[in-house]
Design an enzyme around this catalytic site. Structure first.
Site, mmCIF file in Angstrom:
data_model
loop_
_atom_site.group_PDB
_atom_site.id
_atom_site.type_symbol
_atom_site.label_atom_id
_atom_site.label_comp_id
_atom_site.label_asym_id
_atom_site.label_seq_id
_atom_site.Cartn_x
_atom_site.Cartn_y
_atom_site.Cartn_z
ATOM 1 N N ASN A 136 -5.578 4.904 -2.702
ATOM 2 C CA ASN A 136 -6.022 6.138 -2.042
ATOM 3 C C ASN A 136 -5.040 7.294 -2.291
ATOM 4 O O ASN A 136 -5.135 8.333 -1.671
ATOM 5 C CB ASN A 136 -6.180 5.907 -0.527
ATOM 6 C CG ASN A 136 -4.855 5.534 0.123
ATOM 7 O OD1 ASN A 136 -3.842 5.407 -0.553
ATOM 8 N ND2 ASN A 136 -4.871 5.368 1.438
ATOM 9 N N HIS A 138 -1.713 7.133 -1.780
ATOM 10 C CA HIS A 138 -0.501 7.164 -0.957
ATOM 11 C C HIS A 138 0.755 6.825 -1.762
ATOM 12 O O HIS A 138 0.693 6.186 -2.805
ATOM 13 C CB HIS A 138 -0.628 6.267 0.286
ATOM 14 C CG HIS A 138 -0.564 4.790 0.049
ATOM 15 N ND1 HIS A 138 -1.229 3.893 0.845
ATOM 16 C CD2 HIS A 138 0.074 4.036 -0.869
ATOM 17 C CE1 HIS A 138 -0.975 2.662 0.424
ATOM 18 N NE2 HIS A 138 -0.194 2.732 -0.616
ATOM 19 N N GLU A 143 -0.020 8.460 3.931
ATOM 20 C CA GLU A 143 -1.456 8.321 3.729
ATOM 21 C C GLU A 143 -2.135 9.684 3.553
ATOM 22 O O GLU A 143 -1.558 10.718 3.916
ATOM 23 C CB GLU A 143 -2.062 7.607 4.951
ATOM 24 C CG GLU A 143 -1.564 6.180 5.154
ATOM 25 C CD GLU A 143 -2.256 5.175 4.252
ATOM 26 O OE1 GLU A 143 -2.238 5.361 3.023
ATOM 27 O OE2 GLU A 143 -2.799 4.190 4.782
HETATM 28 C C1 GLP Z 1 1.493 -0.312 -1.111
HETATM 29 C C2 GLP Z 1 2.853 0.181 -0.619
HETATM 30 C C3 GLP Z 1 3.477 1.148 -1.605
HETATM 31 C C4 GLP Z 1 3.198 0.649 -2.983
HETATM 32 C C5 GLP Z 1 1.737 0.913 -3.258
HETATM 33 C C6 GLP Z 1 1.256 0.415 -4.598
HETATM 34 O O1 GLP Z 1 0.564 -0.328 -0.069
HETATM 35 N N1 GLP Z 1 2.859 0.779 0.687
HETATM 36 O O2 GLP Z 1 4.860 1.287 -1.366
HETATM 37 O O3 GLP Z 1 4.006 1.321 -3.909
HETATM 38 O O4 GLP Z 1 0.932 0.424 -2.194
HETATM 39 O O5 GLP Z 1 1.283 -0.974 -4.661
HETATM 40 P P1 GLP Z 1 1.029 -1.825 -5.949
HETATM 41 O O6 GLP Z 1 2.198 -1.606 -6.852
HETATM 42 O O7 GLP Z 1 0.929 -3.246 -5.464
HETATM 43 O O8 GLP Z 1 -0.243 -1.334 -6.565
#
Ligand code: GLP
Length: 257
Positions: A136, A138, A143
């Site tokens: 999304n 973030h 968020e």
């Molecule tokens: C998660 C965490 C982030 C992370 C992001 C991407 O929810 N809160 O800190 O960097 O989403 O995660 P991923 O690397 O598993 O795609």
């Protein structure tokens, strides 16, 4: 902001690992804020392997946590704490005195946020922040709709984050709130690197890079970082317009468009 596009995840991870090692070799007192999540996993493995092989000294580094799931204990394999311990701190033999992570079980999360702000204030600033991007948009747990003016804070997770976040847990887990550094920390970091790979991140990356900066896509904050880098593989970059790409890319590595 600069965009660096790599042939694949492995090349991206290699380059990120090299950059972190270079920073630490240049300054033993480096302050690092490194995200948890699937994306940085390989880079962290490479950092640990190279640090060992080349005897790079991490004993004076400080590690700052980016975010944590509120209410999830550090022993839970889905917590950021658990991830960082296993993928980074243990392999690098980092001592607990070097690490500052959010206590997401604290009865006073507001105090926990102020504590983290104070820890960061006492340093000479975060030298390098490595962040991922959520589906999304973030960063950490900033968020959609988040204010860009915040330091550490607690936030209600949106539906997308709660659903996607299940991938880190072996059983269905209630994810309600997150505790996270804010964008003031990101903007003040001396270097910020957003990493992403795979076609599943292509749509949100296009928005973050090509739409004007807005809080609906929090990762668009990277556009205003004076020393910000977006490191992505070809699949994640697949929807970017060539014109945007060439205007914003400098010092790209392995980029073939
Ligand atoms: C998660 C965490 C982030 C992370 C992001 C991407 O929810 N809160 O800190 O960097 O989403 O995660 P991923 O690397 O598993 O795609």
């Amino acid at each position: 902001m600069q965009i660096q596009i790599f042939d694949n995840y492995s090349a991206l991870s290699q380059q990120l690992a090299e950059r972190i090692l270079e920073i630490v070799k240049t300054n033993r007192d480096t302050v690092l804020c490194l995200a948890a999540g699937d994306t940085p996993k390989l880079a962290y493995r490479l950092i640990a392997e190279k640090a060992k092989a080349e005897r790079i000294d991490f004993t004076k580094c400080t590690f700052i946590g980016l975010d944590e799931w509120v209410g999830i204990p550090p022993e839970n394999e889905g917590s950021c704490h658990f991830f960082l311990n296993n993928n980074l701190f243990k392999p690098l033999s980092i001592s607990s005195s070097q690490v500052h992570l959010f206590n997401a079980l604290s009865g006073d999360l507001h105090a926990e946020c102020r504590k983290m702000d104070a820890v960061i204030s006492k340093t000479e600033g975060i030298d390098c922040m490595v962040v991922g991007i959520g589906m999304n948009g973030h960063i950490g747990f900033n968020e959609p709709g988040v204010s860009f003016d915040l330091t550490a804070h607690v936030i209600h997770l949106d539906d997308n984050t709660r659903a996607v976040g299940q991938k880190y847990f072996s059983e269905k887990t209630v994810l309600d709130k997150g505790i996270t550094l804010g964008f003031q920390h990101l903007l003040l970091a001396k270097e910020a690197r957003l990493i992403a790979n795979g076609s599943k991140k292509a749509v949100i990356l296009k928005k973050a890079i090509e739409e004007p900066m807005h809080s609906g896509v929090p990762a668009s904050i990277m556009q205003s970082h004076s020393n910000g880098f977006i490191m992505i593989d070809k699949e994640a970059a697949s929807l970017l317009q060539p014109a945007t790409f060439s205007a914003k890319q400098k010092n790209g590595h392995d980029s073939k468009w």
